[in-house]
Design an enzyme around this catalytic site. Structure first.
Site, PDB file in Angstrom:
ATOM      1  N   CYS A   2     -10.582 -14.700  10.575  1.00 28.37           N
ATOM      2  CA  CYS A   2     -10.597 -16.058  10.052  1.00 28.37           C
ATOM      3  C   CYS A   2     -11.664 -16.216   8.983  1.00 28.37           C
ATOM      4  CB  CYS A   2     -10.867 -17.038  11.188  1.00 28.37           C
ATOM      5  SG  CYS A   2      -9.756 -16.806  12.579  1.00 28.37           S
ATOM      6  N   ARG A  27      -8.724 -13.370   4.408  1.00 26.58           N
ATOM      7  CA  ARG A  27      -9.234 -13.099   5.747  1.00 26.58           C
ATOM      8  C   ARG A  27      -8.268 -13.540   6.839  1.00 26.58           C
ATOM      9  NH1 ARG A  27     -14.725 -12.151   5.850  1.00 26.58           N
ATOM     10  NH2 ARG A  27     -14.755 -12.679   8.059  1.00 26.58           N
ATOM     11  N   TRP A  74      -6.529 -16.522  11.381  1.00 31.95           N
ATOM     12  CA  TRP A  74      -5.713 -15.350  11.683  1.00 31.95           C
ATOM     13  C   TRP A  74      -5.600 -15.367  13.198  1.00 31.95           C
ATOM     14  CZ3 TRP A  74      -5.885 -10.552  14.242  1.00 31.95           C
ATOM     15  CH2 TRP A  74      -4.926  -9.623  13.832  1.00 31.95           C
ATOM     16  N   ASN A 100     -14.663 -18.132  14.206  1.00 31.38           N
ATOM     17  CA  ASN A 100     -14.103 -16.825  13.844  1.00 31.38           C
ATOM     18  C   ASN A 100     -14.566 -15.857  14.919  1.00 31.38           C
ATOM     19  OD1 ASN A 100     -13.239 -14.467  12.656  1.00 31.38           O
ATOM     20  ND2 ASN A 100     -14.959 -14.357  11.221  1.00 31.38           N
ATOM     21  N   GLY A 101     -13.649 -15.307  15.698  1.00 25.16           N
ATOM     22  CA  GLY A 101     -14.046 -14.398  16.776  1.00 25.16           C
ATOM     23  C   GLY A 101     -13.189 -14.645  18.006  1.00 25.16           C
ATOM     24  N   GLU A 481      -2.604   8.060   4.307  1.00 23.17           N
ATOM     25  CA  GLU A 481      -2.973   6.864   3.530  1.00 23.17           C
ATOM     26  C   GLU A 481      -1.771   6.327   2.749  1.00 23.17           C
ATOM     27  OE1 GLU A 481      -5.131   3.751   1.752  1.00 23.17           O
ATOM     28  OE2 GLU A 481      -5.176   4.821   3.670  1.00 23.17           O
ATOM     29  N   LYS A 485      -0.232   2.569   3.221  1.00 21.71           N
ATOM     30  CA  LYS A 485      -0.081   1.597   2.128  1.00 21.71           C
ATOM     31  C   LYS A 485       1.342   1.043   2.108  1.00 21.71           C
ATOM     32  CE  LYS A 485      -3.394   0.725   1.557  1.00 21.71           C
ATOM     33  NZ  LYS A 485      -4.500   1.392   2.155  1.00 21.71           N
ATOM     34  N   GLU A 488       1.986  -1.228   5.297  1.00 22.48           N
ATOM     35  CA  GLU A 488       1.315  -2.523   5.441  1.00 22.48           C
ATOM     36  C   GLU A 488       1.750  -3.550   4.403  1.00 22.48           C
ATOM     37  OE1 GLU A 488      -2.951  -0.725   3.928  1.00 22.48           O
ATOM     38  OE2 GLU A 488      -2.939  -2.480   5.239  1.00 22.48           O
ATOM     39  N   HIS A 504       7.662  20.821  14.107  1.00 21.58           N
ATOM     40  CA  HIS A 504       7.467  20.614  15.553  1.00 21.58           C
ATOM     41  C   HIS A 504       8.002  19.260  16.004  1.00 21.58           C
ATOM     42  CE1 HIS A 504       5.122  24.259  15.248  1.00 21.58           C
ATOM     43  NE2 HIS A 504       4.475  23.708  14.249  1.00 21.58           N
ATOM     44  N   LYS A 603      -8.021  -8.978   6.012  1.00 28.22           N
ATOM     45  CA  LYS A 603      -8.836  -8.026   5.256  1.00 28.22           C
ATOM     46  C   LYS A 603      -9.905  -7.350   6.094  1.00 28.22           C
ATOM     47  CE  LYS A 603     -10.100  -5.706   1.716  1.00 28.22           C
ATOM     48  NZ  LYS A 603      -9.261  -4.578   1.361  1.00 28.22           N
TER      49      LYS A 603
HETATM   50  C1  AGP Z   1      -6.258  -0.905   4.810  1.00 32.91           C
HETATM   51  O1  AGP Z   1      -5.473  -1.153   3.727  1.00 32.91           O
HETATM   52  C2  AGP Z   1      -6.364  -1.997   5.760  1.00 32.91           C
HETATM   53  N1  AGP Z   1      -6.790  -3.188   5.170  1.00 32.91           N
HETATM   54  C3  AGP Z   1      -7.163  -1.650   7.008  1.00 32.91           C
HETATM   55  O2  AGP Z   1      -6.591  -0.531   7.607  1.00 32.91           O
HETATM   56  C4  AGP Z   1      -8.659  -1.371   6.787  1.00 32.91           C
HETATM   57  O3  AGP Z   1      -8.834  -0.155   6.154  1.00 32.91           O
HETATM   58  C5  AGP Z   1      -9.368  -1.349   8.147  1.00 32.91           C
HETATM   59  O4  AGP Z   1      -9.214  -2.606   8.739  1.00 32.91           O
HETATM   60  C6  AGP Z   1     -10.846  -1.000   8.019  1.00 32.91           C
HETATM   61  O5  AGP Z   1     -11.502  -1.965   7.272  1.00 32.91           O
HETATM   62  P1  AGP Z   1     -13.005  -1.689   6.772  1.00 32.91           P
HETATM   63  O6  AGP Z   1     -12.990  -0.515   5.860  1.00 32.91           O
HETATM   64  O7  AGP Z   1     -13.390  -2.971   6.090  1.00 32.91           O
HETATM   65  O8  AGP Z   1     -13.828  -1.433   8.008  1.00 32.91           O
END
Ligand code: AGP
Length: 608
Positions: A2, A27, A74, A100-101, A481, A485, A488, A504, A603
């Site tokens: 959040c 966020r 969120w 937030n939490g 990676e 990408k 997500e 395998h 984020k």
């Molecule tokens: C990656 O595109 C995502 N946003 C997510 O996996 C991110 O890498 C992960 O939450 C870790 O975030 P950080 O590097 O801010 O700790």
């Protein structure tokens, strides 16, 4: 997670709060709300959905007042509805809380409060806080908040206002970031600097256990025993255009195109060509202490965990120190072997990811030295680690991490030079690595100049339901990676795998509908990758190959080729990541996805 914003000062609060929320939308973006002290009491507006929905409601029925708090959510507890949107109030509407939490003992507290006559209107854990403060209130808001927080287990960044103790905002943090912004005769609170950057660069970073009272005339920081605390005022070095889209359709595309510059920033002033090593002033560790290290643990989440895998490869190859890579969420609850000779490298773009922060604290508790590779200056991991390396990649607003990943790999290369030169790495080899590092920005520009080709290629894959990404050695993590990408932001199911692992199991997935992306630069394992391409082609797979030169061995085996410049093995991930970022971006855009704010994501994940 959040986003929280608060304001007290001479100006009308609502428009400032809405603008601040828009800057924090990355966020969390499933519902939002504001609570304003309107001279008579607390007036609230809330809405499910984007902040633009809330803005329409507020414009339709404006709320006057020069003190208020706001929130973009969120969801963790309770669906993203208007009823569950923050702020949450007590029984009489005198108190408003944004949070937030996660309150872990919310259920027990809710039962206790209900047994004592409190009525709840939402499904959230947060509403418990408003009623606890109500139950503790005896005329002073901060005293009531302190008493309430003593009953709470879990994590929080909160802001509270009350019509019973009007001209103040009380905030507190434990596990979730909060800052105070010092303006001219006005004050802000926010989850991060981007919400207030257009108003001030003077900020106070609150630590866990801090509570602050912000009034029209100033602010005080207390601990949870109401003792006065002193916190430094910091100057933010980011500027506003860094958090604007700058003419790009999306922050993600802007950040992909920033990489030549951001990688330059990560290296600036840190390469010592003559000695073939790197200077990392913030590491805060001596050569003697580095030579004491006999094992390395790298811990992180998501994309940062992928760069950790590349770091493992580099560090083991150049320092001959055993390296383990750990998912932070697993590491924190496992009984890991950590000694005083363990170096724990913690990688996090935001510096606020709860699992990564907790993993660092656990490693330190067990005696390790913890260094952070972090992008956000002043973030909790940066402040609590023993030392570290700032990425200097600038604010990363797009939820899908791009420039932070390539800067993390470069920062790991710098750390490898620094530690390697103390051990197995020769100055000649060090100089070769430095030369290759210097070439990266120009090489990335070459790739970006051919973005249109990747956009055309993307057109042919927008109907795909699955994707497989394969790589070997340094490029297995790039396969992971690339798959992340695509997953997500386009919501296409995708998996990354070590190319040889395919036989395998995953090879069963291969048919004419399965696109397979091979990361196949001409490196030390290229010949092995060729045979894996043959295996896929033999089953009718559609092959996209990232190559670094003309490869006769691949003739007739690949459907599409994306060329990347040649570099040394350990740096190929930096160059290979960029076309995969672009491929995912263009496929997602063409599928009509919101690439900057993908569904269900946020984020920085500040709850576990
Ligand atoms: C990656 O595109 C995502 N946003 C997510 O996996 C991110 O890498 C992960 O939450 C870790 O975030 P950080 O590097 O801010 O700790």
């Amino acid at each position: 997670m959040c986003g929280i914003v608060g304001y007290v000062g001479p100006r009308v609060a609502t428009p400032l709060l809405i603008e601040g929320l828009k800057r924090l939308e990355y966020r969390g973006y499933d519902s939002a709300g504001v609570a304003i002290m309107n001279g008579r009491g607390v007036e609230t507006r809330k809405a499910a959905g984007k902040i633009s929905t809330l803005e329409t409601i507020v414009n339709g029925s404006p709320v006057a007042g020069t003190l208020g708090i706001a929130h973009t959510r969120w969801a963790t507890h309770g669906a993203p509805t208007t009823g569950n949107a923050h702020p949450h109030s007590d029984c009489k509407g005198h108190i408003a809380v944004v949070h937030n939490g996660i309150i872990e003992n919310a259920t027990a507290l809710r039962h206790w409060l209900a047994d004592n006559g409190h009525t709840f209107t939402s499904e959230t854990d947060t509403e418990v806080l408003a009623h606890l403060i109500e139950a503790s209130f005896e005329g002073n808001l901060e005293d009531a908040v302190i008493e309430a927080l003593h009953m709470v287990h879990g994590t929080y960044g909160i802001a509270v206002i009350s019509s019973l103790d009007r001209d103040k905002i009380v905030v507190a943090r434990k596990g979730s970031p909060l800052i105070i912004g010092l303006g001219d005769q006005e004050y802000y609170v926010a989850s991060d600097v981007s919400a207030i950057l257009e108003h001030t660069r003077q900020v106070v970073y609150l630590d866990d256990g801090d509570l602050a009272v912000i009034e029209r005339t100033g602010y005080r920081v207390l601990d949870l025993d109401a003792h006065e605390m002193t916190r430094a005022v910091s100057q933010v070095d980011w500027d506003l255009d860094q958090i604007e889209r700058g003419g790009f359709d999306h922050f993600m595309l802007k950040e992909i195109f920033e990489q030549p510059q951001t990688i330059e920033n990560t290296m600036r002033g840190r390469l010592l060509e003559a000695d073939g090593t790197a200077k990392l002033a913030g590491l805060n560790v001596t050569n003697e202490e580095l030579l004491e290290i006999d094992n390395i643990i790298i811990t992180a989440c998501g994309t940062s965990w992928h760069s950790a895998l590349i770091g493992e490869h580099m560090l083991e190859e150049m320092t001959r120190i055993p390296v383990e890579v750990e998912y932070a969420s697993e590491f924190r609850y496992r009984n890991p072997i950590v000694t005083s000779r363990t170096l724990c490298i913690v990688i996090s773009q935001s510096g606020e990811t709860a699992d990564t922060l907790a993993a660092m604290r656990e490693a330190k508790r067990r005696g390790a030295r913890a260094i952070g590779l972090v992008n956000v200056v002043g973030s909790t991991i940066a402040r609590e680690s023993d030392g570290g390396v700032y990425l200097h990649a600038g604010p990363e607003i797009g939820v899908a991490s791009t420039k932070a990943f390539t800067s993390q790999v470069v920062a790991l290369a710098l750390l490898t030079l620094r530690m390697g030169r103390l051990r197995a790495l020769s100055s000649v080899r060090g100089a070769e690595i430095i030369e290759a590092l210097h070439a990266l920005p120009g090489q990335i520009r070459e790739i970006l100049d051919r973005a249109a080709e990747i956009e055309q290629l993307a057109e042919q894959y927008i109907e795909s339901h699955n994707f497989l990404y394969l790589g070997r050695g340094y490029n297995f993590p790039v396969a992971l990676e690339g798959a992340l990408k695509l997953k997500e932001i386009s919501y296409i199911h995708a998996e990354g795998y070590p190319a040889a692992e395919m036989k395998h199991g995953p090879i069963a997935l291969i048919d004419s509908q399965m696109p397979v992306v091979f990361i196949a630069p001409h490196d030390s394992v290229f010949d092995k990758v060729v045979s894996n391409v043959q295996e896929v082609k033999a089953r009718g797979g559609r092959v996209i190959a990232l190559t670094s030169r003309d490869e006769p061995q691949l003739a007739g085996l690949i459907d599409h080729e994306i060329r990347i410049p040649q570099t040394i093995d350990m740096l190929t991930p930096v160059l290979a990541a960029v076309p995969l970022q672009l491929l995912a971006y263009y496929i997602a855009v063409k599928r009509g996805c919101n690439v900057d704010q993908p569904r269900n994501l946020a984020k920085s994940v500040t709850v576990e």
